[in-house]
Scaffold this motif. Structure first.
Motif, PDB file in Angstrom:
ATOM      1  N   PHE A 167       1.077  -1.150   0.161  1.00 39.38           N
ATOM      2  CA  PHE A 167       0.002   0.041  -0.181  1.00 39.38           C
ATOM      3  C   PHE A 167       0.905   1.146  -0.014  1.00 39.38           C
ATOM      4  N   ALA A 168       2.309   1.323   0.199  1.00 39.50           N
ATOM      5  CA  ALA A 168       3.185   2.210   0.477  1.00 39.50           C
ATOM      6  C   ALA A 168       4.469   1.839   0.076  1.00 39.50           C
ATOM      7  N   LYS A 169       5.259   2.673  -0.680  1.00 38.41           N
ATOM      8  CA  LYS A 169       6.676   2.512  -0.924  1.00 38.41           C
ATOM      9  C   LYS A 169       7.531   3.805  -0.033  1.00 38.41           C
ATOM     10  N   VAL A 170       8.375   3.191   0.310  1.00 34.77           N
ATOM     11  CA  VAL A 170       9.599   4.182   1.121  1.00 34.77           C
ATOM     12  C   VAL A 170      10.779   3.859   0.295  1.00 34.77           C
ATOM     13  N   GLN A 171      11.370   5.199  -0.156  1.00 36.92           N
ATOM     14  CA  GLN A 171      12.796   5.115  -0.789  1.00 36.92           C
ATOM     15  C   GLN A 171      13.719   4.628   0.246  1.00 36.92           C
ATOM     16  N   SER A 198       9.763  -5.578  29.919  1.00 37.75           N
ATOM     17  CA  SER A 198      10.026  -4.644  29.229  1.00 37.75           C
ATOM     18  C   SER A 198      11.598  -4.697  28.634  1.00 37.75           C
ATOM     19  N   MET A 199      12.176  -5.465  29.042  1.00 33.04           N
ATOM     20  CA  MET A 199      13.586  -5.929  28.263  1.00 33.04           C
ATOM     21  C   MET A 199      13.413  -6.373  26.943  1.00 33.04           C
ATOM     22  N   ILE A 200      12.472  -7.158  26.743  1.00 33.86           N
ATOM     23  CA  ILE A 200      12.074  -7.478  25.316  1.00 33.86           C
ATOM     24  C   ILE A 200      11.271  -6.597  24.699  1.00 33.86           C
ATOM     25  N   VAL A 201      10.064  -6.272  25.075  1.00 31.85           N
ATOM     26  CA  VAL A 201       9.116  -5.747  24.398  1.00 31.85           C
ATOM     27  C   VAL A 201       9.273  -3.930  24.102  1.00 31.85           C
ATOM     28  N   VAL A 202       9.880  -3.248  25.091  1.00 32.74           N
ATOM     29  CA  VAL A 202      10.361  -1.918  24.996  1.00 32.74           C
ATOM     30  C   VAL A 202      11.290  -1.677  23.966  1.00 32.74           C
ATOM     31  N   PRO A 203      12.389  -2.365  23.667  1.00 31.46           N
ATOM     32  CA  PRO A 203      13.373  -2.161  22.625  1.00 31.46           C
ATOM     33  C   PRO A 203      12.729  -2.435  21.162  1.00 31.46           C
ATOM     34  N   LEU A 204      11.765  -3.520  21.013  1.00 30.61           N
ATOM     35  CA  LEU A 204      11.148  -3.834  19.881  1.00 30.61           C
ATOM     36  C   LEU A 204       9.993  -2.864  19.442  1.00 30.61           C
ATOM     37  N   LEU A 205       9.307  -2.400  20.455  1.00 31.50           N
ATOM     38  CA  LEU A 205       8.220  -1.383  20.015  1.00 31.50           C
ATOM     39  C   LEU A 205       8.746   0.057  20.022  1.00 31.50           C
ATOM     40  N   SER A 206       9.968   0.223  20.368  1.00 32.13           N
ATOM     41  CA  SER A 206      10.649   1.782  20.122  1.00 32.13           C
ATOM     42  C   SER A 206      11.431   1.616  18.785  1.00 32.13           C
ATOM     43  N   LEU A 207      12.248   0.850  18.477  1.00 32.23           N
ATOM     44  CA  LEU A 207      13.347   0.611  17.644  1.00 32.23           C
ATOM     45  C   LEU A 207      12.605   0.539  16.172  1.00 32.23           C
ATOM     46  N   VAL A 208      11.697  -0.321  16.097  1.00 31.10           N
ATOM     47  CA  VAL A 208      11.250  -0.663  14.710  1.00 31.10           C
ATOM     48  C   VAL A 208      10.319   0.443  14.134  1.00 31.10           C
ATOM     49  N   PRO A 209       9.278   1.029  15.006  1.00 23.89           N
ATOM     50  CA  PRO A 209       8.668   2.126  14.561  1.00 23.89           C
ATOM     51  C   PRO A 209       9.541   3.512  14.214  1.00 23.89           C
ATOM     52  N   ALA A 210      10.499   3.442  15.177  1.00 20.63           N
ATOM     53  CA  ALA A 210      11.371   4.711  14.867  1.00 20.63           C
ATOM     54  C   ALA A 210      12.241   4.596  13.690  1.00 20.63           C
ATOM     55  N   VAL A 211      12.610   3.375  13.091  1.00 21.75           N
ATOM     56  CA  VAL A 211      13.480   3.341  12.070  1.00 21.75           C
ATOM     57  C   VAL A 211      12.434   3.706  10.700  1.00 21.75           C
ATOM     58  N   LEU A 212      11.343   3.068  10.890  1.00 19.55           N
ATOM     59  CA  LEU A 212      10.211   3.275   9.936  1.00 19.55           C
ATOM     60  C   LEU A 212       9.901   4.809   9.687  1.00 19.55           C
ATOM     61  N   ILE A 213       9.554   5.245  10.822  1.00 25.46           N
ATOM     62  CA  ILE A 213       8.987   6.751  10.770  1.00 25.46           C
ATOM     63  C   ILE A 213      10.455   7.384  10.269  1.00 25.46           C
ATOM     64  N   ALA A 214      11.419   7.306  10.654  1.00 28.74           N
ATOM     65  CA  ALA A 214      12.706   7.928  10.370  1.00 28.74           C
ATOM     66  C   ALA A 214      13.014   8.123   8.906  1.00 28.74           C
ATOM     67  N   HIS A 215      12.654   6.927   8.145  1.00 26.71           N
ATOM     68  CA  HIS A 215      13.003   6.804   6.742  1.00 26.71           C
ATOM     69  C   HIS A 215      11.851   7.158   5.921  1.00 26.71           C
ATOM     70  N   ALA A 216      10.441   7.027   6.372  1.00 25.49           N
ATOM     71  CA  ALA A 216       9.318   7.197   5.603  1.00 25.49           C
ATOM     72  C   ALA A 216       8.918   8.825   5.866  1.00 25.49           C
ATOM     73  N   ILE A 217       9.211   9.298   7.049  1.00 26.46           N
ATOM     74  CA  ILE A 217       8.704  10.855   7.288  1.00 26.46           C
ATOM     75  C   ILE A 217       9.857  11.672   7.818  1.00 26.46           C
ATOM     76  N   LEU A 218      10.385  11.424   8.969  1.00 20.44           N
ATOM     77  CA  LEU A 218      11.377  12.291   9.417  1.00 20.44           C
ATOM     78  C   LEU A 218      12.627  12.588   8.731  1.00 20.44           C
ATOM     79  N   GLY A 219      13.189  11.704   7.841  1.00 21.83           N
ATOM     80  CA  GLY A 219      14.224  11.791   7.254  1.00 21.83           C
ATOM     81  C   GLY A 219      13.837  12.755   6.014  1.00 21.83           C
TER      82      GLY A 219
END
Length: 480
Positions: free
Chosen positions: A223-227, A261-282
């Protein structure tokens, strides 16, 4: 025995004692106090201390200029005062209500880049040295470079690029790490986020402009493409991404149970951050950074560039007092990323030299005053090596007229620099060694600007000193 134990005890007493100190820490040259009541401090006695180069109040903090040995002095002071573990974070908590939005923004920028400045300076010097041995034809009648004649220098040239590339191309890793450290979040996640911004899998930022859109690889989600674009040497995208990750991690941690938290927090923080960084913030950061660098460069190279240069050269030293000068780090790095160099930093270096030259004039004027000479000589040397505060606060602002002479000389030198098209490879040592960071083709023009930054403040300070002495004599005569 502690080096500054006696001076530390004196400062503690003059500051109103331990009970008057809400918080204290230090930066590169200053002790930063938050006092419960400034009126309980004997500021005049503090200023009279030999080790103190000056004092001022900024953003609710009472700052005491000590100089290059401030870290040693701070340790002795902490021991004398019986103060342990007083951190910058504690100081910010105490002073946060006294700072407006701009002050907080600039403080954050300063704290992000402070750990990175040594590496950036080293990178600038390395690039400058590479230019000297690889681009300036010094051998065989000016027909060949050192690298073309001697294999040793060719090897050095290649090795130094490894360091220079690591510092500047991978700068986003340092920025996202520094933000995570400042925000108190997981630093390794900040590092990983930075790596994803400069991964070899991505199109290099320097190749982006010349690559057709249909040739750029994408992440296809249906549904979407990210360069798949890298952000090598990019500052604004890295800052936006780093803060997003830190804020996201803090909020995720609030709602995730501690036992997972040791498992869930890094996963739920890093993955969305990388996606948002490349799709929007970058992409947004790219546009903002390009806009900033374009406006600054266009202003400096326009027909009114001389006026901008004169204003900047005159105003930079006063900006140091307010803390607004920290913004120039971001601008310099953006100019470097877009243009392969910066024409702003040479003016900053010239401003430092001008302040040091005014102090040299004061040394000449007070050559029979041994106590004054001792303070002034140390301040001048520090200033010429890039540390401006001891000279500016300890000497020039104390007498006022050397400061006026310095900013005037700085303005004239800045105009010469801009009109000559001087560009630096990067931020370097902001004083006489700064010439090593200047692009080879501009070294001669910059050397002339340096000469102006030395001579004009010296001459003006000497003239203004005589005028000031005459005014004092006239005042005393009139009063009598």
């Amino acid at each position: 025995m502690a080096k500054f134990v006696n001076e530390a005890k004196e400062l503690l007493e003059y500051a109103g004692g331990k009970e008057n100190i809400a918080s204290v820490n230090h930066c590169a040259t200053r002790m930063r106090f938050v006092l419960n009541d400034v009126n309980n401090a004997d500021i005049e006695k503090i200023k009279a201390m030999k080790i103190v180069k000056g004092t001022f109040v900024q953003a609710g903090q009472f700052q005491v200029i000590v100089g290059n040995e401030v870290s040693i002095f701070y340790n002795d002071f902490a021991e004398a005062a019986g103060i342990d573990g007083v951190s910058k974070e504690q100081t910010k908590v105490v002073t946060k209500d006294n700072r407006n939005f701009i002050q907080r923004l600039l403080a954050n920028l300063a704290e992000i880049f402070a750990p990175l400045i040594p590496a950036i300076i080293v990178g600038g010097l390395i690039l400058g040295f590479r230019n000297i041995i690889g681009d300036i034809k010094l051998i065989e009648g000016g027909t060949k470079t050192l690298t073309e004649v001697l294999q040793f220098w060719s090897g050095v040239y290649s090795l130094l690029w490894l360091i220079g590339e690591s510092i500047f191309f991978f700068l986003p890793v340092g920025i996202t790490w520094s933000i995570s450290k400042k925000m108190g979040t997981t630093q390794i996640l900040g590092i990983i986020l930075g790596i994803t911004l400069v991964s070899p899998q991505l199109l290099n930022a320097y190749a982006f402009a010349g690559t057709p859109v249909d040739k750029i690889s994408v992440w296809n989600f249906g549904f979407a493409k990210v360069q798949m674009i890298g952000y090598q040497a990019q500052v604004i995208p890295s800052i936006l991404a780093g803060f997003f990750l830190a804020i996201l991690e803090k909020n995720v941690r609030k709602i995730v149970p501690e036992y997972i938290s040791m498992i869930v927090v890094p996963l739920l923080s890093l993955v969305p951050a990388v996606l948002i960084a490349h799709a929007i913030l970058g992409p947004i950061g790219w546009v903002i950074g390009k806009g900033i660098s374009t406006v600054i460069y266009s202003g400096l190279t326009s027909s009114f560039g001389w006026l901008f240069a004169a204003l900047f050269g005159f105003a930079y030293a006063p900006l140091v007092i307010t803390g607004l000068h920290h913004m120039t780090n971001v601008i310099d790095l953006e100019l470097m990323a877009r243009l392969g160099g910066t024409n702003l930093w040479p003016m900053i270096s010239l401003s430092n030299i001008a302040q040091g030259s005014a102090v040299v004039a004061m040394i000449f004027i007070n050559r029979r005053n041994e106590q004054e000479k001792q303070v002034s000589i140390q301040a001048a040397i520090s200033c010429y090596l890039g540390v401006i505060e001891p000279a500016m606060f300890g000497i020039n602002l104390k007498y006022i007229y050397p400061f006026i002479a310095a900013v005037t000389g700085s303005a004239i030198a800045a105009v010469i620099s801009i009109n000559s098209g001087v560009m630096a490879n990067s931020i370097g040592v902001g004083g006489l060694p700064g010439i090593l960071s200047i692009k080879p083709q501009f070294m001669l023009a910059y050397a002339f600007a340096v000469l102006v930054a030395i001579v004009v403040p010296f001459v003006l300070t000497t003239i203004l000193s005589k005028a000031n002495l005459q005014l004092i004599k006239s005042y005393k005569k009139a009063k009598a």
